[in-house]
Design a protein around this motif. Structure first.
Motif, PDB file in Angstrom:
ATOM      1  N   ILE A  33       0.855  -1.188   0.000  1.00 52.85           N
ATOM      2  CA  ILE A  33       0.000   0.000   0.000  1.00 52.85           C
ATOM      3  C   ILE A  33       0.894   1.242   0.000  1.00 52.85           C
ATOM      4  O   ILE A  33       1.882   1.311   0.742  1.00 52.85           O
ATOM      5  N   GLU A  34       0.541   2.205  -0.852  1.00 55.80           N
ATOM      6  CA  GLU A  34       1.325   3.433  -0.979  1.00 55.80           C
ATOM      7  C   GLU A  34       0.430   4.647  -0.784  1.00 55.80           C
ATOM      8  O   GLU A  34      -0.700   4.684  -1.275  1.00 55.80           O
ATOM      9  N   VAL A  35       0.952   5.645  -0.088  1.00 54.81           N
ATOM     10  CA  VAL A  35       0.319   6.952   0.048  1.00 54.81           C
ATOM     11  C   VAL A  35       1.249   7.957  -0.606  1.00 54.81           C
ATOM     12  O   VAL A  35       2.415   8.076  -0.220  1.00 54.81           O
ATOM     13  N   ASP A  36       0.738   8.671  -1.604  1.00 52.14           N
ATOM     14  CA  ASP A  36       1.549   9.572  -2.424  1.00 52.14           C
ATOM     15  C   ASP A  36       0.936  10.973  -2.351  1.00 52.14           C
ATOM     16  O   ASP A  36      -0.204  11.180  -2.765  1.00 52.14           O
ATOM     17  N   ILE A  37       1.687  11.923  -1.810  1.00 50.11           N
ATOM     18  CA  ILE A  37       1.212  13.304  -1.696  1.00 50.11           C
ATOM     19  C   ILE A  37       2.225  14.229  -2.341  1.00 50.11           C
ATOM     20  O   ILE A  37       3.421  14.178  -2.031  1.00 50.11           O
ATOM     21  N   ASP A  38       1.739  15.071  -3.252  1.00 48.32           N
ATOM     22  CA  ASP A  38       2.613  16.010  -3.946  1.00 48.32           C
ATOM     23  C   ASP A  38       3.373  16.876  -2.951  1.00 48.32           C
ATOM     24  O   ASP A  38       2.815  17.374  -1.971  1.00 48.32           O
ATOM     25  N   GLY A  39       4.669  17.022  -3.210  1.00 45.79           N
ATOM     26  CA  GLY A  39       5.507  17.858  -2.358  1.00 45.79           C
ATOM     27  C   GLY A  39       6.100  17.118  -1.178  1.00 45.79           C
ATOM     28  O   GLY A  39       6.984  17.642  -0.499  1.00 45.79           O
ATOM     29  N   ILE A  40       5.602  15.901  -0.911  1.00 48.57           N
ATOM     30  CA  ILE A  40       6.101  15.125   0.227  1.00 48.57           C
ATOM     31  C   ILE A  40       6.839  13.880  -0.256  1.00 48.57           C
ATOM     32  O   ILE A  40       7.998  13.663   0.046  1.00 48.57           O
ATOM     33  N   GLY A  41       6.159  13.040  -1.029  1.00 47.14           N
ATOM     34  CA  GLY A  41       6.750  11.808  -1.518  1.00 47.14           C
ATOM     35  C   GLY A  41       5.792  10.646  -1.359  1.00 47.14           C
ATOM     36  O   GLY A  41       4.572  10.833  -1.227  1.00 47.14           O
TER      37      GLY A  41
END
Length: 274
Positions: free
Chosen positions: A257-265
């Motif tokens: 499972i991946e959580v991807d947020i712009d500006g963070i990673g």
């Protein structure tokens, strides 16, 4: 700036992750005065830890309208933030496994027959923006709220639904979301971001299942910090999981499972059986 925390022989250390993928040593206090020094290593050659060891973990429920509407026409829309506290022992970092426990050793402790059948499954993932408090914060104005935030990270509010729903029926919420390994956080704390306009995606085995913008938060980060700080003193390092959008699903051993947020990673965690 992206603040990473990594393992060394002398214990956890902080570093600054640059765009070239290298981590540079941080000396001093990330909540106060600090310096960025020499290059340590490429980030892929380091064991990244959860980017902070928080004094408090705070969750927020029902904070995206689209997620609430998944409940149908009778969906409850809160008039103030639905917050709950989580045990810090549930925290893990990037790459650490989410462990789905079996019911052994638990069923005998409860009288609820549903929980005796299977208290932990399904286990759902919830991709979330996490706000990390940067300085002591108590009874502040909304206009000043974001000045008390150090930065932002990716979080996963993993939830054992049967246990969570049984708790909520009695007016409490902790164990269903507070099992060990159920609060992934990372990979970094990113500063100088606008929390009102960040694209957030959740990927289950490489497939995008959650995709939203934090502009759709029912209660913004500033609202949450202000609301919480009226009642409790927020401390440097406290983490606020701000809620999950619509979509998502359940986890099984062998998943990623991946959580991807712009500006963070990207926060990525495998799933294993307990």
């Amino acid at each position: 700036m992206k603040i990473a925390r990594y393992a060394t022989n002398a214990g956890p250390a902080f570093g600054s992750l640059n765009e070239d993928g290298a981590v540079y040593a941080i000396s001093g206090d990330i909540f106060g005065e600090f310096d960025v020094g020499a290059r340590v290593a490429d980030v892929d050659d380091l064991e990244l830890l959860a980017p902070i060891d928080p004094p408090k973990l705070i969750g927020v429920g029902g904070n995206y309208l689209a997620h609430l509407e998944e409940g149908g026409d009778d969906a409850f829309v809160p008039q103030f933030p639905m917050v709950f506290q989580l045990p810090s022992t549930s925290l893990i970092g990037p790459g650490d496994p989410i462990v789905i426990p079996d019911k052994a050793g638990f069923a005998h402790a409860v009288n609820n027959r549903d929980l005796q059948d299977e208290p932990f499954r399904p286990v759902d993932y919830e991709s979330e923006l996490v706000a990390v408090i940067g300085k002591p914060c108590h009874r502040i104005s909304p206009d000043a709220a974001l000045d008390y935030v150090l930065g932002y990270s990716c979080g996963n509010d993993v939830s054992a639904r049967p246990l969570q729903l049984a708790e909520m029926a009695t007016g409490v919420l902790m164990l269903g979301k507070g099992l060990e390994t159920f609060k992934p956080l990372g990979p970094v704390i990113a500063t100088d971001l606008d929390p009102t306009n960040l694209r957030l995606r959740g990927r289950h085995n490489g497939v995008v299942t959650q995709d939203t913008n934090t502009s759709d938060l029912l209660f913004s980060v500033a609202s949450l910090v202000t609301y919480l700080a009226q009642a409790i003193r927020l401390e440097p390092g406290d983490c606020i999981y701000t809620g999950t959008p619509s979509g998502g699903g359940s986890l099984e051993p062998g998943d990623t499972i991946e959580v991807d947020i712009d500006g963070i990673g990207v926060l990525s965690n495998p799933v294993v059986a307990g």
